[in-house]
Design a protein around this motif. Structure first.
Motif, PDB file in Angstrom:
ATOM      1  N   LYS A   2       0.848  -1.182   0.000  1.00 20.37           N
ATOM      2  CA  LYS A   2       0.000   0.000   0.000  1.00 20.37           C
ATOM      3  C   LYS A   2       0.884   1.232   0.000  1.00 20.37           C
ATOM      4  O   LYS A   2       2.050   1.174   0.360  1.00 20.37           O
ATOM      5  CB  LYS A   2      -0.893   0.025   1.242  1.00 20.37           C
ATOM      6  CG  LYS A   2      -1.926  -1.069   1.251  1.00 20.37           C
ATOM      7  CD  LYS A   2      -2.851  -0.928   2.425  1.00 20.37           C
ATOM      8  CE  LYS A   2      -3.896  -2.027   2.376  1.00 20.37           C
ATOM      9  NZ  LYS A   2      -4.811  -1.961   3.488  1.00 20.37           N
ATOM     10  N   VAL A   3       0.305   2.354  -0.386  1.00 15.50           N
ATOM     11  CA  VAL A   3       0.998   3.626  -0.327  1.00 15.50           C
ATOM     12  C   VAL A   3       0.460   4.351   0.899  1.00 15.50           C
ATOM     13  O   VAL A   3      -0.733   4.639   0.984  1.00 15.50           O
ATOM     14  CB  VAL A   3       0.749   4.467  -1.603  1.00 15.50           C
ATOM     15  CG1 VAL A   3       1.412   5.827  -1.491  1.00 15.50           C
ATOM     16  CG2 VAL A   3       1.242   3.723  -2.827  1.00 15.50           C
ATOM     17  N   GLY A   4       1.343   4.644   1.860  1.00 20.39           N
ATOM     18  CA  GLY A   4       0.930   5.316   3.083  1.00 20.39           C
ATOM     19  C   GLY A   4       0.742   6.805   2.868  1.00 20.39           C
ATOM     20  O   GLY A   4       1.309   7.400   1.958  1.00 20.39           O
ATOM     21  N   VAL A   5      -0.081   7.411   3.722  1.00 17.75           N
ATOM     22  CA  VAL A   5      -0.330   8.840   3.603  1.00 17.75           C
ATOM     23  C   VAL A   5       0.678   9.671   4.380  1.00 17.75           C
ATOM     24  O   VAL A   5       0.714  10.889   4.260  1.00 17.75           O
ATOM     25  CB  VAL A   5      -1.758   9.209   4.073  1.00 17.75           C
ATOM     26  CG1 VAL A   5      -2.784   8.610   3.155  1.00 17.75           C
ATOM     27  CG2 VAL A   5      -1.986   8.781   5.509  1.00 17.75           C
ATOM     28  N   ASP A   6       1.517   9.054   5.178  1.00 14.87           N
ATOM     29  CA  ASP A   6       2.477   9.799   5.991  1.00 14.87           C
ATOM     30  C   ASP A   6       3.908   9.625   5.491  1.00 14.87           C
ATOM     31  O   ASP A   6       4.859   9.733   6.240  1.00 14.87           O
ATOM     32  CB  ASP A   6       2.371   9.367   7.454  1.00 14.87           C
ATOM     33  CG  ASP A   6       2.667   7.874   7.639  1.00 14.87           C
ATOM     34  OD1 ASP A   6       2.678   7.136   6.627  1.00 14.87           O
ATOM     35  OD2 ASP A   6       2.880   7.452   8.781  1.00 14.87           O
TER      36      ASP A   6
END
Length: 192
Positions: free
Chosen positions: A45-49
């Motif tokens: 997944k691509v994290g938002v942080d």
């Protein structure tokens, strides 16, 4: 997935990496042509942080930087959707100064122009690539599509306005002052 590309120095090239969380499909495009594709492991997944690092390998915040990129980057964008092969080709065919990516609106999640405002580290030099932004049409104004005296490469802008002065080196990012307004009035007077 790996591929070798022979590059002509000083020539503009378009590259694009696409990925879908749902299908796990990843593809690499170069100048609008598919170089290769594959599938990523599940659970990615691509994290938002996270952090965006351009021009270097980045393994952890404050970690080692290796494999520096010794070239120029322009119009790097991150979209919140997987682009189709046709969309990637349209961007590549648009050329260096096109604004094809603008039509994606909010799907363009990280925008190049926003990245330019962020703090930079390392040996980073900003240069003018010669693209003149196309002015936005105002109500009641006609667009000037004159190409007289233009020695533009295919895909470069040919529409100009007196407002383009504001993006020029002399006026861009300056604080509004009496001196600035006077200089701007003089420049506009020269344009007629």
């Amino acid at each position: 997935m790996s591929s070798k590309v022979t590059e002509q120095l000083g020539a503009w090239r378009h590259s694009c990496y696409t990925w879908s969380l749902t299908t796990r499909a990843a593809s690499v495009y170069y100048d609008g042509l598919l170089l290769g594709s594959g599938t990523t492991p599940s659970g990615r997944k691509v994290g938002v942080d996270g952090y965006v690092v351009l021009g270097n390998e980045f393994s952890s915040y404050g970690g080692n930087f290796k494999y520096p990129f010794g070239g120029e980057l322009f119009k790097v964008n991150l979209f919140d959707k997987e682009l189709s092969a046709a969309e990637v080709k349209e961007m590549a065919d648009g050329g260096l100064c096109s604004e094809v990516e603008e039509k994606y609106g909010r799907s363009r999640y990280l925008k190049w122009e926003d990245m330019l405002l962020e703090e930079k580290s390392g040996n980073v030099t900003e240069i003018d690539v010669g693209c003149t932004p196309e002015p936005k049409e105002e109500d009641g104004e006609e667009e000037n599509n004159s190409t007289e005296d233009c020695e533009c490469e295919q895909g470069n802008r040919t529409t100009f306005s007196q407002w383009d002065l504001l993006r020029g080196e002399k006026f861009f990012n300056r604080t509004v002052s009496v001196e600035l307004v006077t200089e701007l009035k003089q420049a506009w007077a020269i344009l007629g």
